[in-house]
Design a protein around this motif. Structure first.
Motif, PDB file in Angstrom:
ATOM      1  N   THR A   1      12.171   3.962  12.384  1.00  0.00           N
ATOM      2  CA  THR A   1      12.178   3.372  13.662  1.00  0.00           C
ATOM      3  C   THR A   1      11.486   2.069  13.382  1.00  0.00           C
ATOM      4  O   THR A   1      11.381   1.156  14.697  1.00  0.00           O
ATOM      5  CB  THR A   1      11.499   4.140  14.547  1.00  0.00           C
ATOM      6  OG1 THR A   1      10.178   4.778  14.310  1.00  0.00           O
ATOM      7  CG2 THR A   1      12.164   5.646  15.044  1.00  0.00           C
TER       8      THR A   1
ATOM      9  N   SER B   1      15.539  -0.322  19.989  1.00  0.00           N
ATOM     10  CA  SER B   1      16.269   0.707  20.920  1.00  0.00           C
ATOM     11  C   SER B   1      15.393   1.626  21.600  1.00  0.00           C
ATOM     12  O   SER B   1      13.992   2.003  21.158  1.00  0.00           O
ATOM     13  CB  SER B   1      17.214   1.405  19.698  1.00  0.00           C
ATOM     14  OG  SER B   1      17.588   2.600  20.331  1.00  0.00           O
TER      15      SER B   1
ATOM     16  N   TYR C   1      15.535   4.870  21.368  1.00  0.00           N
ATOM     17  CA  TYR C   1      15.392   5.842  20.503  1.00  0.00           C
ATOM     18  C   TYR C   1      14.435   5.619  19.260  1.00  0.00           C
ATOM     19  O   TYR C   1      13.956   6.454  18.738  1.00  0.00           O
ATOM     20  CB  TYR C   1      16.757   6.060  19.546  1.00  0.00           C
ATOM     21  CG  TYR C   1      18.147   6.193  20.248  1.00  0.00           C
ATOM     22  CD1 TYR C   1      18.192   7.498  20.772  1.00  0.00           C
ATOM     23  CD2 TYR C   1      19.046   5.311  20.269  1.00  0.00           C
ATOM     24  CE1 TYR C   1      19.152   7.709  21.614  1.00  0.00           C
ATOM     25  CE2 TYR C   1      20.252   5.690  21.126  1.00  0.00           C
ATOM     26  CZ  TYR C   1      20.175   6.684  21.612  1.00  0.00           C
ATOM     27  OH  TYR C   1      21.420   6.998  22.339  1.00  0.00           O
TER      28      TYR C   1
ATOM     29  N   ARG D   1      11.424   5.288  20.514  1.00  0.00           N
ATOM     30  CA  ARG D   1      10.296   5.820  21.385  1.00  0.00           C
ATOM     31  C   ARG D   1      10.124   7.458  21.187  1.00  0.00           C
ATOM     32  O   ARG D   1      11.199   7.945  21.054  1.00  0.00           O
ATOM     33  CB  ARG D   1      10.172   5.380  22.682  1.00  0.00           C
ATOM     34  CG  ARG D   1      10.206   3.909  22.988  1.00  0.00           C
ATOM     35  CD  ARG D   1       9.905   3.505  24.474  1.00  0.00           C
ATOM     36  NE  ARG D   1      10.849   3.808  25.251  1.00  0.00           N
ATOM     37  CZ  ARG D   1      11.898   3.001  25.756  1.00  0.00           C
ATOM     38  NH1 ARG D   1      11.576   1.806  25.207  1.00  0.00           N
ATOM     39  NH2 ARG D   1      12.567   3.165  26.430  1.00  0.00           N
ATOM     40  N   ARG D   2       9.190   7.904  21.643  1.00  0.00           N
ATOM     41  CA  ARG D   2       9.184   9.289  21.411  1.00  0.00           C
ATOM     42  C   ARG D   2       7.875  10.014  22.325  1.00  0.00           C
ATOM     43  O   ARG D   2       6.846   9.190  22.532  1.00  0.00           O
ATOM     44  CB  ARG D   2       8.858   9.796  20.153  1.00  0.00           C
ATOM     45  CG  ARG D   2       7.429   9.621  19.385  1.00  0.00           C
ATOM     46  CD  ARG D   2       6.930  10.561  18.290  1.00  0.00           C
ATOM     47  NE  ARG D   2       5.782   9.947  17.825  1.00  0.00           N
ATOM     48  CZ  ARG D   2       4.743  10.603  17.832  1.00  0.00           C
ATOM     49  NH1 ARG D   2       4.933  11.746  18.622  1.00  0.00           N
ATOM     50  NH2 ARG D   2       3.652  10.338  17.263  1.00  0.00           N
TER      51      ARG D   2
ATOM     52  N   THR E   1      12.885  14.990  14.409  1.00  0.00           N
ATOM     53  CA  THR E   1      13.636  14.893  15.784  1.00  0.00           C
ATOM     54  C   THR E   1      12.576  14.637  16.767  1.00  0.00           C
ATOM     55  O   THR E   1      11.666  14.686  17.059  1.00  0.00           O
ATOM     56  CB  THR E   1      14.226  16.281  16.077  1.00  0.00           C
ATOM     57  OG1 THR E   1      13.117  17.134  16.087  1.00  0.00           O
ATOM     58  CG2 THR E   1      15.303  16.774  15.060  1.00  0.00           C
ATOM     59  N   THR E   2      13.170  14.207  18.046  1.00  0.00           N
ATOM     60  CA  THR E   2      12.662  13.763  19.212  1.00  0.00           C
ATOM     61  C   THR E   2      13.251  14.516  20.238  1.00  0.00           C
ATOM     62  O   THR E   2      14.513  14.405  20.458  1.00  0.00           O
ATOM     63  CB  THR E   2      12.126  12.397  19.692  1.00  0.00           C
ATOM     64  OG1 THR E   2      13.079  11.783  19.556  1.00  0.00           O
ATOM     65  CG2 THR E   2      11.545  11.840  18.398  1.00  0.00           C
ATOM     66  N   GLY E   3      12.462  14.645  21.612  1.00  0.00           N
ATOM     67  CA  GLY E   3      13.182  14.813  22.839  1.00  0.00           C
ATOM     68  C   GLY E   3      12.282  16.028  23.648  1.00  0.00           C
ATOM     69  O   GLY E   3      11.724  16.686  23.125  1.00  0.00           O
TER      70      GLY E   3
ATOM     71  N   CYS F   1      17.803  19.879  24.443  1.00  0.00           N
ATOM     72  CA  CYS F   1      17.355  18.576  23.500  1.00  0.00           C
ATOM     73  C   CYS F   1      15.872  18.432  23.207  1.00  0.00           C
ATOM     74  O   CYS F   1      15.456  17.476  23.080  1.00  0.00           O
ATOM     75  CB  CYS F   1      18.047  17.343  24.004  1.00  0.00           C
ATOM     76  SG  CYS F   1      19.753  17.196  23.840  1.00  0.00           S
TER      77      CYS F   1
END
Ligand SMILES: [Zn+2]
Length: 238
Positions: free
Chosen positions: A29, A34, A36, A38-39, A62-64, A83
């Motif tokens: 990242t 984008s 995406y 960020r987390r 993974t993030t979410g 997610c």
């Protein structure tokens, strides 16, 4: 492979796993503008082979933090309902396992031998080779019971549970639709497809409850028995 809980994971290994996951996330990242990049919650799985951590391999990062509202469910399987980062990590692990299974079934002996799987002679099916281990990292305590009654609670002089009779403890919980947090699930509710289509609430188990289930049944779903050690940042850093 025997199940391990975080308390049994050596500190060095826990720190290595968390570092590898965070480094991989940064690598993917850095420089990205984008959303995406960020987390909030970061999760991932690292594979080690043998006693040594040399050659430890990041399987996924993974993030979410959200699960979908019932109206977005797909009867064709096009929507991912849950997610949350650790749940997506498990999905990624399954994809990796299927790839390794394909390698095992290859006609090319070199490819076949490189697979992490071997056949179970007596019971049928497949199993991990003896020296293969998976470690799940989560940057926070999983939602549900683990987060509500998390290791952040200060240890008092009295050992054990300070609130053993608290009604909200130890209950199955479901995620809030399209939001964050969990609520206890009522045993009276039976979830049905047409009920959800008519606006009924979609019940998605909390990550604490899902991980508890994986620890008993394995993370793989069927035919193989695979357990992973769970590492979260609280335990990894202590
Ligand atoms: Zn969760």
């Amino acid at each position: 492979m025997p199940a391990e809980c975080a308390n049994n994971v050596p500190g060095d290994l826990a720190n290595l796993v968390s570092r590898l996951i965070m480094e991989k996330f940064s690598e993917l990242t850095d420089g990205m503008t984008s959303a995406y990049a960020r987390r909030k919650v970061l999760a991932g799985i690292v594979m080690t082979t043998g006693e040594s951590t040399e050659g430890a391999q990041v399987i996924c990062v993974t993030t979410g933090t959200k699960s979908i509202n019932g109206e977005y469910m797909s009867d064709k399987g096009f929507a991912v309902n849950d997610c949350h980062a650790e749940i997506i990590s498990r999905r990624s692990l399954l994809r990796f396992l299927y790839t390794e299974l394909e390698k095992h079934l290859s006609d090319n002996s070199e490819v076949k031998n490189s697979s992490i799987f071997e056949r179970r002679e007596e019971q049928g099916g497949y199993k991990l080779k003896d020296n293969v281990f998976f470690h799940l990292y989560i940057s926070t305590a999983p939602c549900g019971d683990s987060r509500i009654f998390s290791p952040h609670e200060k240890v008092t002089e009295e050992p054990g549970d300070r609130h053993p009779n608290r009604n909200s403890r130890g209950q199955l919980r479901t995620k809030i639709e399209s939001g964050e947090g969990t609520i206890p699930v009522s045993s009276q509710i039976t979830q049905t497809w047409d009920g959800i289509l008519e606006g009924g609430r979609l019940l998605t188990m909390s990550c604490s409850d899902k991980i508890a289930r994986w620890n008993v049944l394995g993370v793989q779903g069927k035919k193989m028995m695979i357990n992973v050690s769970v590492i979260n940042c609280v335990l990894a850093c202590t």
